[in-house]
Design an enzyme around this catalytic site. Sequence first.
Site, PDB file in Angstrom:
ATOM      1  N   ALA A   6       0.863  -1.178   0.000  1.00  0.00           N
ATOM      2  CA  ALA A   6       0.000   0.000   0.000  1.00  0.00           C
ATOM      3  C   ALA A   6       0.903   1.233   0.000  1.00  0.00           C
ATOM      4  CB  ALA A   6      -0.891  -0.017   1.227  1.00  0.00           C
ATOM      5  N   GLY A  14       0.679  -5.103   1.087  1.00  0.00           N
ATOM      6  CA  GLY A  14      -0.558  -5.193   0.320  1.00  0.00           C
ATOM      7  C   GLY A  14      -0.337  -5.830  -1.052  1.00  0.00           C
ATOM      8  N   GLU A  22      -0.462  -9.421  -0.415  1.00  0.00           N
ATOM      9  CA  GLU A  22      -1.861  -9.758  -0.098  1.00  0.00           C
ATOM     10  C   GLU A  22      -2.717  -9.759  -1.359  1.00  0.00           C
ATOM     11  OE1 GLU A  22      -1.928  -6.661   2.926  1.00  0.00           O
ATOM     12  OE2 GLU A  22      -2.496  -8.131   4.432  1.00  0.00           O
ATOM     13  N   GLU A  40       5.228  -5.092   6.897  1.00  0.00           N
ATOM     14  CA  GLU A  40       4.525  -4.018   7.618  1.00  0.00           C
ATOM     15  C   GLU A  40       5.112  -3.777   9.005  1.00  0.00           C
ATOM     16  OE1 GLU A  40       3.085  -6.491   5.970  1.00  0.00           O
ATOM     17  OE2 GLU A  40       1.288  -5.823   4.906  1.00  0.00           O
TER      18      GLU A  40
END
Length: 257
Positions: free
Chosen positions: A65, A108, A111, A131
């Site tokens: 992200a 992300g 993911e 993260e």
Amino acid sequence: MEYIKVNKQYATHIALIELNRPKELNALNLQLMGELRDALKELDDDDNVRVIILTGNEKAFAAGADIKQMADKTAIDMLKIDQFSTWDQIRKTKKPLIAAVSGFALGGGCELAMTCDMIIASESAKFGQPEIKIGVMPGAGGTQRLTKAIGKAKAMELVLTGRFISGEEAMGYGLVNKVVPTEMYLYEAVQMAKEIASMSPIAAQLAKEAINRSFETHLDEGLTLERKNFYLAFATEDQKEGMKAFIEKRKPEYKGK
Ligand code: DAK
């Protein structure tokens, strides 16, 4: 579409979505995720498309992200933005979705690859959930999907250390379907997509739904859905065509009906 490119190949019933923020290593900002959600919805509704490939570029599938966009946000800001509804819609894509991953698939990005149904990785792919290094934790399914894919011990190690793993290592843990030389990863994904697209698209969607349900439910409930979808397949012209073609020793021609 500013941050993704969509290429439909109707002759082979496949579509390719390319994440396209190369300077930022395809960091997933809100606009990109919105575009991706809309493109997947459109392709899901397009009868001429049977399989979708999601890819980035050689250097990055997606490095996570967009940290710059998230850095100043409060918990309430995050709640109001409600990115989860976008991710949920992506997860609900009905057609088979193949991730073709090279370079970074982090946070992300990892993911997102795991949200796809299968992953073809290049030798230079790097998967990770880093993260923890920026003071947070996976927020788009990483703790659940990674654990189910590779088991508790390894998932715990990757999430708590933020260590990256290579495509080869990911293959060893069962995270990816295939690892191929970097110049081949997209080709391999297209080959797999073409193979799946030559099958009955309805049968493929019903099977995908049933397999995914196995992650979300108890065996009894999963088996009930499998049986319902199995009967449903017998309501299709494709079932009649597939079985007739077998008996007549010819190639079936599936129409998605
Ligand atoms: N966000 C923003 N920009 C990024 C970025 C990212 N995740 N990753 C890379 N970039 C940018 C860099 O800032 C740099 O931009 P400039 O400084 O040139 O303007 C450019 O891309 C090139 O990156 P580097 O110069 O750093 O390139 P290197 O080859 O040296 O390093 C790297 C590559 C991938 C190791 C490094 O860039 C890196 O560590 N990137 C961050 C990886 C990371 O921590 N990813 C996890 C982010 S957190 C949620 C859904 C999802 C998430 C959260 C919530 N909801 C549904 C609520 C997910 C969270 C995350 O993914």
